[in-house]
Design a protein around this motif. Structure first.
Motif, PDB file in Angstrom:
ATOM      1  N   VAL A 133     -14.820 -21.641  24.427  1.00 61.72           N
ATOM      2  CA  VAL A 133     -13.586 -21.374  25.162  1.00 61.72           C
ATOM      3  C   VAL A 133     -12.384 -21.919  24.383  1.00 61.72           C
ATOM      4  O   VAL A 133     -11.387 -21.226  24.184  1.00 61.72           O
ATOM      5  N   GLY A 134     -12.473 -23.170  23.945  1.00 65.48           N
ATOM      6  CA  GLY A 134     -11.383 -23.749  23.168  1.00 65.48           C
ATOM      7  C   GLY A 134     -11.130 -22.978  21.887  1.00 65.48           C
ATOM      8  O   GLY A 134      -9.971 -22.737  21.506  1.00 65.48           O
ATOM      9  N   TYR A 135     -12.196 -22.606  21.218  1.00 63.09           N
ATOM     10  CA  TYR A 135     -12.065 -21.846  19.969  1.00 63.09           C
ATOM     11  C   TYR A 135     -11.331 -20.530  20.203  1.00 63.09           C
ATOM     12  O   TYR A 135     -10.408 -20.168  19.462  1.00 63.09           O
ATOM     13  N   GLU A 136     -11.705 -19.799  21.243  1.00 66.61           N
ATOM     14  CA  GLU A 136     -11.086 -18.507  21.510  1.00 66.61           C
ATOM     15  C   GLU A 136      -9.616 -18.665  21.918  1.00 66.61           C
ATOM     16  O   GLU A 136      -8.766 -17.849  21.534  1.00 66.61           O
ATOM     17  N   MET A 137      -9.322 -19.711  22.664  1.00 63.41           N
ATOM     18  CA  MET A 137      -7.930 -19.944  23.038  1.00 63.41           C
ATOM     19  C   MET A 137      -7.082 -20.230  21.804  1.00 63.41           C
ATOM     20  O   MET A 137      -6.002 -19.659  21.616  1.00 63.41           O
ATOM     21  N   VAL A 138      -7.577 -21.111  20.945  1.00 62.79           N
ATOM     22  CA  VAL A 138      -6.813 -21.462  19.743  1.00 62.79           C
ATOM     23  C   VAL A 138      -6.728 -20.280  18.790  1.00 62.79           C
ATOM     24  O   VAL A 138      -5.700 -20.071  18.123  1.00 62.79           O
ATOM     25  N   ARG A 139      -7.782 -19.492  18.703  1.00 61.29           N
ATOM     26  CA  ARG A 139      -7.755 -18.336  17.814  1.00 61.29           C
ATOM     27  C   ARG A 139      -6.601 -17.408  18.167  1.00 61.29           C
ATOM     28  O   ARG A 139      -5.891 -16.904  17.291  1.00 61.29           O
ATOM     29  N   ARG A 140      -6.384 -17.208  19.446  1.00 61.81           N
ATOM     30  CA  ARG A 140      -5.286 -16.355  19.895  1.00 61.81           C
ATOM     31  C   ARG A 140      -3.923 -17.003  19.674  1.00 61.81           C
ATOM     32  O   ARG A 140      -2.966 -16.353  19.247  1.00 61.81           O
ATOM     33  N   MET A 141      -3.837 -18.284  19.944  1.00 65.86           N
ATOM     34  CA  MET A 141      -2.556 -18.971  19.772  1.00 65.86           C
ATOM     35  C   MET A 141      -2.193 -19.080  18.296  1.00 65.86           C
ATOM     36  O   MET A 141      -1.031 -18.915  17.919  1.00 65.86           O
ATOM     37  N   SER A 142      -3.180 -19.339  17.463  1.00 65.27           N
ATOM     38  CA  SER A 142      -2.932 -19.416  16.026  1.00 65.27           C
ATOM     39  C   SER A 142      -2.465 -18.068  15.488  1.00 65.27           C
ATOM     40  O   SER A 142      -1.545 -17.996  14.663  1.00 65.27           O
ATOM     41  N   ALA A 143      -3.077 -17.004  15.966  1.00 66.02           N
ATOM     42  CA  ALA A 143      -2.672 -15.672  15.516  1.00 66.02           C
ATOM     43  C   ALA A 143      -1.240 -15.373  15.934  1.00 66.02           C
ATOM     44  O   ALA A 143      -0.463 -14.775  15.164  1.00 66.02           O
ATOM     45  N   ALA A 144      -0.845 -15.806  17.140  1.00 66.50           N
ATOM     46  CA  ALA A 144       0.530 -15.596  17.598  1.00 66.50           C
ATOM     47  C   ALA A 144       1.514 -16.349  16.714  1.00 66.50           C
ATOM     48  O   ALA A 144       2.596 -15.852  16.393  1.00 66.50           O
ATOM     49  N   VAL A 145       1.147 -17.556  16.300  1.00 66.17           N
ATOM     50  CA  VAL A 145       1.997 -18.330  15.399  1.00 66.17           C
ATOM     51  C   VAL A 145       2.139 -17.606  14.069  1.00 66.17           C
ATOM     52  O   VAL A 145       3.240 -17.451  13.527  1.00 66.17           O
ATOM     53  N   ALA A 175     -10.788 -22.629  14.101  1.00 65.35           N
ATOM     54  CA  ALA A 175      -9.682 -21.686  14.311  1.00 65.35           C
ATOM     55  C   ALA A 175      -8.351 -22.208  13.806  1.00 65.35           C
ATOM     56  O   ALA A 175      -7.319 -21.566  14.022  1.00 65.35           O
ATOM     57  N   VAL A 176      -8.340 -23.372  13.135  1.00 70.19           N
ATOM     58  CA  VAL A 176      -7.083 -23.926  12.617  1.00 70.19           C
ATOM     59  C   VAL A 176      -7.159 -24.061  11.103  1.00 70.19           C
ATOM     60  O   VAL A 176      -8.233 -24.025  10.509  1.00 70.19           O
ATOM     61  N   ASP A 177      -6.013 -24.246  10.484  1.00 74.55           N
ATOM     62  CA  ASP A 177      -5.945 -24.390   9.029  1.00 74.55           C
ATOM     63  C   ASP A 177      -6.181 -25.824   8.584  1.00 74.55           C
ATOM     64  O   ASP A 177      -6.842 -26.064   7.564  1.00 74.55           O
ATOM     65  N   VAL A 178      -5.597 -26.763   9.321  1.00 75.90           N
ATOM     66  CA  VAL A 178      -5.734 -28.184   8.999  1.00 75.90           C
ATOM     67  C   VAL A 178      -6.403 -28.866  10.174  1.00 75.90           C
ATOM     68  O   VAL A 178      -5.946 -28.743  11.321  1.00 75.90           O
TER      69      VAL A 178
END
Length: 927
Positions: free
Chosen positions: A424-436, A462-465
């Motif tokens: 769940v956390g991964y999918e949420m961040v994946r979407r937010m990261s893509a929006a950024v 799902a993050v770069d750093v």
């Protein structure tokens, strides 16, 4: 590229950004909407512009408090042991704000945007009785097109804001109210929307850079607009380096965009040491006339997070020497003046900080401007972890607003979320990261994780750093599990100190300042930094926290009301941790410090624990000239001595290469005999916004600061300014931060003063305490050009703009007539207007209901334009008759009318000429 000549053009009035901070009215507590039961009231309640209660146009706000923004009402209130511990035991509640606005008739057709930079916490905003915005976060800005709702000329516009501060987003003190700046932005109908210029530089080859500028355009006018857009880049000296031009057509009530790539060769690179800022100016012309122009600053710099070598800025390795900070300060809560923010950042710079994590929310826009100018690397952090549309919009707003800042090097999408180790956390961040990344792909995305690093699918995927909070024991294990991913500490330390205290007292919630105490999840300042600095693959760290902050009084509860985590206290006064980090982070000059102070009466002959902090090779300690010992400097853990107490002079000497290069001294002082006021700067700007911290301390007969003095000090302010508040850094103090007294805590307190609007001369401060010589301070006020602002309208005047208008008739109507409660169609509702049929039918009846406020009692009703004969009935009785039919203004006295009132006007046409109300009608106080 050579600058292209601008076409010959007449420059008309373009963009105006005006402060709306002055002239607000405030009411603490909710103003419930009245219960609606009748048919007519129910019908009207559903219509635009017909809100009830404190948001209504003609609501009686005459008893409300007058104030200027920014404003935090929570810091004004008392502490309450039953209130929320994490919010610092400060009750918050609900409050209302109102403001009046006059727009000149000549401005009709221009575009107006109302801006709130921050309201804590949830807000509903009305303009002229119509809801125009809901905001669900205390940390994002509201940008509201109010053009459709405005009235022009003499008719005032009413802004009403209901603030619900019961809603909480954080677990720290969040304040309450409109605590950041407010603005009115006026443009031509064709304009660049707020944050509508994207100008982030990109590095090319061999020193070549480009700025692929994208400009968004909007058109609130009535015709399609063909425009020319020019963009120019100028260097810090003002020399133009690049220019580009494009054409665009913007549809009515539509948007368009143009892309203008610009090339810049060998620019000066931005860094914390050299903050070279370049200006990007966008100019929009329609038919050769400038209709909008705006400028933003940006900077050229490269950044790279390497999995094995850490962080690089402009190709050079750099360790992030960072701190996390919240946004409250002593005396002012979260309503922090710009100049106090400048002071806070300056204190961090002096400490050796090169990076700031604004936790856990986007900062005020002016703070990022300061970070650009002063030279800080910024982790810009999103508040609400949620990819649903409402909250995704908050994240996108932050990126759009901040992406031109060279100081911003990381986007953080969350802090310590329970779902971080799950799909769940991964999918949420994946979407937010893509929006950024859709808005800015030049900076990496991170998230501050405190667990979940080793699950099969987690946020780190799902993050770069990879960002880690408090994982010292697992740093190596995390790096081994993610060897190809850059890694930084996003939060570390969480150590406890009470400024100026060196003997712990658990019973009274006092924690000694030797770096022995920390949260169970954290580490001491020295241990945490050593763990980061000795791992080359770690980009750096962010100490929790740079300053103490209200709320979250870990490890204590009541009577403690603020935190112990800070390297500095709430005022920016240093703790021992300040000197520990300073000697670790500032290596360009030799430094030596000693803790504690040397005032220990009654402990003669007893061992005192002495900590020496230095960045040299060896330190020697002397007491009254007698050598006590010499040690090799431990750059991570510092040096300690046990010294039998003897009053006098304790001195540390630092050596490098065998040479004496730095010294520190603490002395036993005498008793305090006088007060001293030490200003932060020589003068204040007399613009009503500039503020200054003043250090308050007590001195002995030899002029030495007494580190244990605690007298109760009384302040008196006169001249062209005022006190904004005060503090002393005691986490257990319950003193009124807005009163005129404050006790020194371990020798120190801070008073914050602010100039008045349009002031000059001096601001005088006098401090007194029983048994001590008083201190006085005269601060020059520099006459300063006022920044553009919207004039405050102190208006006991109300405009009657909602009338029930009876059908025109040939017979004189009954003045007591009124429409049936369920009749919404026979009588017209709205502003009167002259009509030809009124002349033909001879009579017209107008009926208005309003409230006569105490300020208007004994006043008058002012008709700017009236035609024909007329009768005037107030509360069922005729009060005046007009015998002349000639057009002109007319006055009707209110007499003894108070409270709810009904005014009826019966106009009579003569000789076929239109008759009736012809212009604004206002209720005014007695002249």
């Amino acid at each position: 590229m050579l600058a292209l000549p601008a076409p010959a053009a007449q420059v008309q009035e373009g963009r105006q950004v005006m402060s709306l901070d002055r002239g607000w009215l405030f009411h603490l507590g909710d103003v419930p909407m009245p219960k609606i039961v009748g048919h007519e009231d129910t019908y009207r309640n559903a219509k635009a512009g017909n809100v009830w209660g404190a948001a209504a146009l003609r609501f009686n706000d005459s008893a409300w408090r007058k104030l200027d923004l920014p404003h935090d009402w929570a810091v004004e209130g008392p502490f309450d042991p039953s209130a929320n511990v994490s919010q610092g035991y400060r009750p918050r509640g609900i409050g209302w704000y109102r403001r009046y606005l006059r727009i000149d008739e000549a401005k009709r057709g221009r575009h107006f945007e109302l801006q709130f930079d921050g309201i804590a916490t949830n807000a509903t905003i009305w303009v002229n009785g119509t809801v125009v915005h809901h905001n669900w976060s205390g940390y994002n800005a509201s940008r509201i097109d109010i053009t459709p709702f405005l009235r022009y000329g003499d008719a005032l516009n009413t802004i009403a804001v209901r603030v619900d501060a019961e809603a909480m987003e954080g677990w720290w003190y969040e304040g309450a109210g409109i605590y950041r700046h407010t603005w009115l932005v006026e443009t031509s109908p064709v304009y660049v929307p707020t944050d509508g210029v994207h100008a982030t530089p990109r590095e090319g080859r061999n020193g070549a850079w480009s700025i692929p500028v994208e400009v968004t355009l909007a058109n609130s006018g009535h015709d399609p607009a063909k425009v020319t857009v020019d963009v120019a880049v100028t260097d810090p000296s003002g020399r133009q380096l690049a220019h580009g031009r494009a054409q665009a057509t913007v549809a009515v009530l539509g948007q368009g965009s143009v892309n203008i790539p610009l090339a810049v060769a060998h620019p000066a690179l931005w860094s914390p040491a050299h903050t070279s800022l370049y200006k990007v100016t966008t100019t929009v012309r329609e038919k050769g006339v400038v209709v909008d122009e705006l400028a933003l600053n940006t900077g050229f710099r490269t950044l790279r997070f390497d999995p094995q070598q850490g962080f690089f800025l402009n190709g050079e390795h750099m360790k992030l020497q960072g701190v996390c900070i919240h946004q409250d300060h002593a005396g002012v809560g979260v309503a922090v003046p710009d100049s106090i923010w400048e002071y806070r950042l300056r204190r961090l710079k002096e400490l050796g900080v090169n990076a700031i994590r604004f936790s856990h929310n986007a900062p005020a826009p002016e703070v990022l401007d300061m970070a650009d100018r002063q030279g800080f690397l910024v982790m810009d952090e999103n508040r609400n972890f949620n990819p649903s549309p409402e909250y995704m919009a908050q994240l996108q707003w932050m990126v759009r607003r901040d992406r031109q800042h060279p100081s911003v090097i990381l986007w953080s999408v969350f802090n310590e979320e329970p779902v971080q180790g799950s799909e769940v956390g991964y999918e949420m961040v994946r979407r937010m990261s893509a929006a950024v990344k859709q808005l800015d792909d030049t900076r990496p995305v991170t998230a501050a994780m405190n667990s979940g690093f080793f699950t099969k699918l987690n946020v780190s995927n799902a993050v770069d750093v990879l960002g880690a909070n408090y994982q010292v024991k697992d740093y190596d294990r995390i790096h081994a599990a993610h060897p190809d991913q850059p890694f930084t500490s996003s939060e570390d330390t969480s150590a406890f100190m009470t400024r100026g205290e060196y003997i712990g007292d658990k019973e009274h919630n006092v924690i000694a300042s030797y770096d022995d105490d920390h949260a169970r999840w954290g580490n001491g300042h020295r241990e945490a930094w050593e763990a980061i600095d000795t791992r080359p693959w770690m980009a750096g760290g962010f100490v929790w926290t740079g300053f103490d902050y209200r709320g979250e009084p870990t490890p204590n509860v009541w009577p403690t009301v603020s935190s112990y985590f800070g390297i500095m206290d709430l005022n920016g006064f240093p703790k021992t941790a300040y000197y520990m980090h300073q000697v670790q982070w500032l290596r360009d000059r030799p430094l030596v410090y000693i803790a504690p102070h040397w005032n220990w009466p009654g402990k003669e002959g007893q061992d005192i624990r002495v900590k020496v902090m230095a960045n040299v090779e060896r330190v020697k300690l002397l007491l009254n000239g007698r050598e006590l010992g010499e040690q090799q400097v431990d750059r991570y853990r510092m040096n300690e001595f046990k010294v039998p107490y003897q009053p006098g002079r304790l001195e540390a000497i630092g050596y490098k290469g065998g040479k004496d290069v730095a010294r520190a001294v603490v002395e036993t002082t005498g008793p305090a005999v006088r007060l001293e006021l030490v200003p932060d700067r020589p003068a204040l700007a007399g613009d009503g916004r500039d503020a200054m911290p003043i250090t308050v301390r007590a001195l002995d007969a030899q002029g030495r600061a007494v580190p244990v003095a605690d007298p109760l000090v009384t302040f008196a302010i006169s001249g062209g300014g005022k006190s904004l508040g005060h503090g002393n850094g005691d986490p257990n103090s319950h003193e009124d931060e807005k009163g005129n007294t404050r006790r020194l805590f371990n020798g120190l307190a801070q008073l914050i003063v602010q100039s008045d609007w349009n002031s000059s001369g001096t601001l005088e401060v006098r401090a007194t305490a029983p048994g001590l010589q008083a201190a006085t301070l005269s601060i020059p006020l520099r006459a300063t050009a006022q920044p553009p602002f919207v004039p405050a309208v102190a208006s006991p005047v109300a405009y009657l703009d909602e009338w029930r208008i009876a059908p025109a008739s040939a017979q004189r109507p009954d003045p007591q007539a009124k429409p049936a409660a369920n009749d919404m169609n026979s009588w017209t509702l709205g502003m009167p207007a002259l009509r030809k049929e009124a002349a033909a039918a001879r009579y017209q009846l107008y009926r208005a209901e309003f409230e006569v406020t105490p300020a208007q009692a004994g006043g008058r009703v002012h008709f700017v334009g009236l035609r024909g004969k007329a009768e005037f009935w107030l509360n069922g009785e005729q009060v005046k008759a007009r015998s002349s039919a000639a057009p002109g203004e007319y006055i009707v006295a209110l007499g003894q009318a108070r409270g709810p009132a009904t005014l009826v006007v019966i106009s009579e046409a003569q000789a076929g000429e239109p008759a009736g109300l012809d212009g604004t009608v206002s209720v005014e106080p007695a002249q």
